[in-house]
Motif scaffolding. Structure first.
Motif, PDB file in Angstrom:
ATOM      1  N   PRO A  55       5.148 -24.979 -15.190  1.00 20.24           N
ATOM      2  CA  PRO A  55       4.636 -25.117 -16.558  1.00 20.24           C
ATOM      3  C   PRO A  55       3.186 -24.649 -16.715  1.00 20.24           C
ATOM      4  O   PRO A  55       2.764 -24.304 -17.819  1.00 20.24           O
ATOM      5  N   CYS A  56       2.443 -24.602 -15.607  1.00 21.10           N
ATOM      6  CA  CYS A  56       1.065 -24.102 -15.689  1.00 21.10           C
ATOM      7  C   CYS A  56       1.047 -22.626 -16.073  1.00 21.10           C
ATOM      8  O   CYS A  56       0.031 -22.113 -16.527  1.00 21.10           O
ATOM      9  N   HIS A  57       2.166 -21.945 -15.867  1.00 17.68           N
ATOM     10  CA  HIS A  57       2.288 -20.528 -16.227  1.00 17.68           C
ATOM     11  C   HIS A  57       3.267 -20.358 -17.396  1.00 17.68           C
ATOM     12  O   HIS A  57       3.862 -19.287 -17.550  1.00 17.68           O
ATOM     13  N   LEU A  86       3.964 -20.571  -7.714  1.00 21.89           N
ATOM     14  CA  LEU A  86       3.826 -21.890  -7.085  1.00 21.89           C
ATOM     15  C   LEU A  86       3.218 -22.895  -8.052  1.00 21.89           C
ATOM     16  O   LEU A  86       2.167 -22.618  -8.635  1.00 21.89           O
ATOM     17  N   HIS A  87       3.874 -24.024  -8.182  1.00 23.03           N
ATOM     18  CA  HIS A  87       3.298 -25.133  -8.951  1.00 23.03           C
ATOM     19  C   HIS A  87       3.083 -26.310  -8.018  1.00 23.03           C
ATOM     20  O   HIS A  87       3.901 -26.577  -7.127  1.00 23.03           O
ATOM     21  N   GLU A  88       2.001 -27.009  -8.250  1.00 26.47           N
ATOM     22  CA  GLU A  88       1.606 -28.094  -7.340  1.00 26.47           C
ATOM     23  C   GLU A  88       2.684 -29.162  -7.166  1.00 26.47           C
ATOM     24  O   GLU A  88       2.880 -29.684  -6.082  1.00 26.47           O
ATOM     25  N   SER A  89       3.357 -29.507  -8.247  1.00 24.15           N
ATOM     26  CA  SER A  89       4.302 -30.628  -8.180  1.00 24.15           C
ATOM     27  C   SER A  89       5.726 -30.182  -7.890  1.00 24.15           C
ATOM     28  O   SER A  89       6.630 -31.003  -7.862  1.00 24.15           O
ATOM     29  N   GLY A 123      -2.890 -18.771 -12.202  1.00 24.52           N
ATOM     30  CA  GLY A 123      -3.244 -19.963 -12.971  1.00 24.52           C
ATOM     31  C   GLY A 123      -3.234 -21.193 -12.090  1.00 24.52           C
ATOM     32  O   GLY A 123      -4.281 -21.678 -11.664  1.00 24.52           O
ATOM     33  N   CYS A 124      -2.041 -21.694 -11.779  1.00 24.80           N
ATOM     34  CA  CYS A 124      -1.935 -22.926 -10.988  1.00 24.80           C
ATOM     35  C   CYS A 124      -2.603 -22.720  -9.617  1.00 24.80           C
ATOM     36  O   CYS A 124      -2.686 -21.603  -9.102  1.00 24.80           O
ATOM     37  N   ASP A 125      -3.018 -23.835  -9.030  1.00 22.05           N
ATOM     38  CA  ASP A 125      -3.980 -23.842  -7.911  1.00 22.05           C
ATOM     39  C   ASP A 125      -3.869 -22.711  -6.881  1.00 22.05           C
ATOM     40  O   ASP A 125      -4.858 -22.052  -6.573  1.00 22.05           O
ATOM     41  N   LYS A 126      -2.687 -22.528  -6.296  1.00 18.84           N
ATOM     42  CA  LYS A 126      -2.591 -21.604  -5.157  1.00 18.84           C
ATOM     43  C   LYS A 126      -2.345 -20.164  -5.582  1.00 18.84           C
ATOM     44  O   LYS A 126      -2.423 -19.250  -4.762  1.00 18.84           O
ATOM     45  N   GLY A 195      -0.276 -24.334 -19.497  1.00 17.70           N
ATOM     46  CA  GLY A 195      -1.606 -23.991 -18.981  1.00 17.70           C
ATOM     47  C   GLY A 195      -1.913 -24.826 -17.753  1.00 17.70           C
ATOM     48  O   GLY A 195      -1.219 -25.797 -17.451  1.00 17.70           O
ATOM     49  N   PHE A 196      -2.965 -24.428 -17.031  1.00 16.77           N
ATOM     50  CA  PHE A 196      -3.316 -25.173 -15.824  1.00 16.77           C
ATOM     51  C   PHE A 196      -4.133 -26.412 -16.163  1.00 16.77           C
ATOM     52  O   PHE A 196      -4.575 -26.589 -17.309  1.00 16.77           O
ATOM     53  N   CYS A 197      -4.314 -27.291 -15.168  1.00 18.18           N
ATOM     54  CA  CYS A 197      -4.957 -28.589 -15.389  1.00 18.18           C
ATOM     55  C   CYS A 197      -6.311 -28.395 -16.082  1.00 18.18           C
ATOM     56  O   CYS A 197      -7.114 -27.547 -15.676  1.00 18.18           O
ATOM     57  N   GLY A 198      -6.545 -29.240 -17.096  1.00 16.73           N
ATOM     58  CA  GLY A 198      -7.686 -29.045 -17.980  1.00 16.73           C
ATOM     59  C   GLY A 198      -8.957 -29.758 -17.562  1.00 16.73           C
ATOM     60  O   GLY A 198      -9.757 -30.160 -18.417  1.00 16.73           O
ATOM     61  N   THR A 202      -8.785 -27.483  -8.946  1.00 16.94           N
ATOM     62  CA  THR A 202      -8.766 -26.233  -8.187  1.00 16.94           C
ATOM     63  C   THR A 202      -8.478 -25.027  -9.076  1.00 16.94           C
ATOM     64  O   THR A 202      -9.088 -23.961  -8.923  1.00 16.94           O
ATOM     65  N   ALA A 203      -7.542 -25.172 -10.012  1.00 16.86           N
ATOM     66  CA  ALA A 203      -7.172 -24.029 -10.853  1.00 16.86           C
ATOM     67  C   ALA A 203      -8.365 -23.581 -11.701  1.00 16.86           C
ATOM     68  O   ALA A 203      -8.689 -22.391 -11.767  1.00 16.86           O
ATOM     69  N   SER A 204      -9.021 -24.534 -12.358  1.00 23.99           N
ATOM     70  CA  SER A 204     -10.185 -24.180 -13.184  1.00 23.99           C
ATOM     71  C   SER A 204     -11.298 -23.610 -12.318  1.00 23.99           C
ATOM     72  O   SER A 204     -11.977 -22.649 -12.703  1.00 23.99           O
TER      73      SER A 204
HETATM   74 FE1  FES Z   1      -0.979 -26.452 -11.971  1.00 28.29          FE
HETATM   75 FE2  FES Z   1      -2.788 -28.549 -11.880  1.00 28.29          FE
HETATM   76  S1  FES Z   1      -0.656 -28.560 -11.458  1.00 28.29           S
HETATM   77  S2  FES Z   1      -3.127 -26.454 -12.213  1.00 28.29           S
END
Ligand code: FES
Length: 577
Positions: A55-57, A86-89, A123-126, A195-198, A202-204
């Motif tokens: 969902p971050c993408h 890749l999504h964190e969760s 976007g998402c962390d990795k 979007g990535f974590c607000g 790490t993503a920001s």
């Molecule tokens: Fe994707 Fe936080 S879970 S940026």
């Protein structure tokens, strides 16, 4: 670049007859309705990381459309292609385990398919680190577009956002202050948009570092995922991709020791995630550039934290964007930056800072005269417990725990932690130090974000909010607490962390940068003689086996040894001792 090697003629499939290879390639792609003339245009590949698991993408399809528009307006042929997302969760055991696989996949797909430049949607962390690692290795003109941060949400009168509030509110649930019904309701409030974590997770952080590096068009790090400006930014990136293809502006001209030093400086100034050190080390390592942790620590001592964002501060990424975004930070610390670094725009960082809009009154980005804190948020610890270094985010820690000696309470693995942390019979007091081991790059495997060891439930219910915690794991950039991370070398390969026993005394002294196990050398040698490795690649297969046999430690960016450029040709940052 030779004329014959541009566009569709690049990297022909090997049939032993180049003209036949081109004929066949065109025959297949013409199934998409392309004309012969169109197939003569410069090709811009678009690495589309859309996935319903990510969902971050979630806005990637709209970004692809906007990038394509930009490419076509500039006279190029856009072709999107999928890579690992890749999504964190949604990554077991942890997305970090798969970062190097994504980097490898992205690199090989760029190399294998015909394109003159590539736009990387991360976007998402990795994802952004993996894409930068790939771009560094393949060294083809590349430009980064991130999905952008999500908007913040509300729960009742309270403003919330992923994922600092996820952890804070879950902590209250564990302590019995929030019941099951309310925590379920909260799970529908924390992430109101794609979007990535607000927060400054790490993503920001990686988005800000990528803009600082010069691999992203200016202003791109902070635009929320759902803003129209995000699409305009993507369109502009598509246009620019056609130009950098013609100019031959490759990543090695942009990602240099000086620009990486700028990124590390900004990591401090934005109060960014500890994970970014590992990722920047990996990106730099692909270019043969060593990140010098001691110099990074010295850099922190002279770099103020300016951005007041969660998890260390109060605001969210949408506030940061409204305040002017990263360019406000860059302008404020321009005296500390290498301004001659070339960016993907073709201009230098200094020129881009000069061209940024004039600042306006706001309270999210402080001035160097009135910073959030006078020195950087992240420090590097050394001592007999971490001869290869360990990381501590002081801006997220309790002041009274920065100098602390306590009794170790050791957990041997993530499973051991899960089994015993909430046991009412666990012998633990608030002054103890929680130690988790075998959670490093090889140990877990993949160095999960398990460093945010939960406060034992019986202490949480007494109102204890923070304790000193030590591990060879990482921590989410959205987390907070007095937490020592990335202890190096990790326990699974016999680092001193493997030798700690419950009851040993450990001394943490952040001002002195010390992490010390108060056990004699003789006793440690006795324990070492009895130690046995906890992991082996025997019986492992596929990527898991590759990872176990080749992943490096945190101080090498946790990259696979055969993917890095060695020997090192330079070190960064350059900061006087
Ligand atoms: Fe994707 Fe936080 S879970 S940026």
């Amino acid at each position: 670049m030779a004329e014959s090697k541009k566009g569709m003629r690049k990297g022909l499939t090997s049939y032993g007859d180049e003209e036949f290879s081109l004929f066949l390639r065109k025959a297949f792609i013409k199934a998409g309705g392309y004309s012969e003339d169109t197939l003569e245009l410069p090709v811009v590949g678009i690495a589309n990381t859309y996935s319903e698991y990510n969902p971050c993408h979630g806005n990637a399809p709209e970004l692809v459309a906007a990038i394509k528009r930009g490419v076509m307006f500039a006279g190029g042929l856009p072709i999107e292609f999928p890579t690992i997302s890749l999504h964190e969760s949604f990554a077991h055991p942890t997305s970090m385990f798969l970062r190097n696989l994504m980097a490898m996949d992205t690199e090989e797909m760029i190399r294998a398919q015909p394109m003159d430049a590539v736009v990387l949607i991360g976007g998402c962390d990795k994802t952004v680190p993996a894409q930068l690692m790939a771009a560094a290795s393949v060294n083809m003109p590349a430009i980064s577009v991130v999905s952008g941060p999500m908007l913040s949400g509300t729960h009742g009168a309270e403003r919330v956002g992923a994922c600092t509030d996820c952890r804070r509110l879950w902590g209250l649930h564990r302590a019995g202050e929030i019941d099951k019904e309310e925590i379920n309701e909260i799970s529908g409030r924390l992430i109101p948009t794609v979007g990535f974590c607000g927060v400054m997770g790490t993503a920001s952080t990686m988005a800000c570092l990528t803009e600082t590096l010069g691999m992203m068009l200016p202003g791109g790090a902070t635009i929320p995922a759902v803003h129209a400006d995000r699409m305009r930014h993507a369109e502009a990136a598509g246009r620019r991709a056609v130009e950098i293809a013609a100019e031959g502006l490759t990543p090695d001209k942009i990602m240099t020791p000086e620009s990486i030093a700028n990124a590390l400086r900004v990591l401090m100034a934005v109060g960014g995630s500890t994970n970014a050190i590992v990722h920047m080390t990996a990106v730099a390592g692909r270019l043969g550039i060593k990140v010098d942790l001691e110099a990074f620590d010295r850099m922190g001592r002279e770099t103020p934290v300016l951005v007041d964002l969660k998890p260390s501060g109060e605001n969210y990424m949408d506030d940061f964007h409204k305040a002017g975004g990263l360019r406000v930070v860059l302008r404020e610390i321009r005296h500390l930056l290498n301004l001659n670094c070339l960016t993907v725009t073709g201009k230098t960082l200094g020129e881009e800072i000069d061209a940024a809009p004039e600042p306006w009154p706001q309270t999210v980005v402080r001035t160097v005269d009135k910073p959030v804190s006078r020195s950087g948020g992240i420090v590097v610890l050394r001592g007999n417990l971490a001869p290869g270094g360990a990381i501590f985010k002081q801006s997220a820690a309790a002041e009274d725990l920065k100098r602390h000696t306590g009794r170790a309470v050791v957990f041997d693995s993530l499973e051991d932690l899960a089994a015993r942390i909430d046991d009412p019979d666990l012998e633990v007091s608030p002054q103890d130090i929680l130690v988790l081991r075998n959670a490093g790059p090889k140990g877990a495997p993949g160095m999960p974000e398990a460093g945010y060891i939960p406060i034992p439930r019986k202490l949480a219910q007494q109102g204890i909010k923070d304790m000193v915690r030590i591990s060879d794991a990482r921590m989410s950039g959205t987390a907070f607490g007095s937490i020592v991370l990335h202890v190096c070398p990790e326990a699974a390969i016999g680092g001193p962390l493997a030798l700690v026993r419950t009851g040993d005394l450990i001394r943490l002294d952040v001002p002195e940068r010390v992490l010390e196990l108060r056990v004699t050398d003789e006793e440690l040698e006795r324990r070492r003689a009895a130690w046995k490795p906890s992991v082996s690649s025997e019986g492992a297969r596929g990527y898991h086996k590759l990872h176990l046999e080749h992943v490096q430690q945190a101080d090498e960016g946790c990259d696979l040894d055969f993917m890095t450029r060695r020997p090192y040709v330079a070190a960064t940052p350059k900061v006087k001792a």
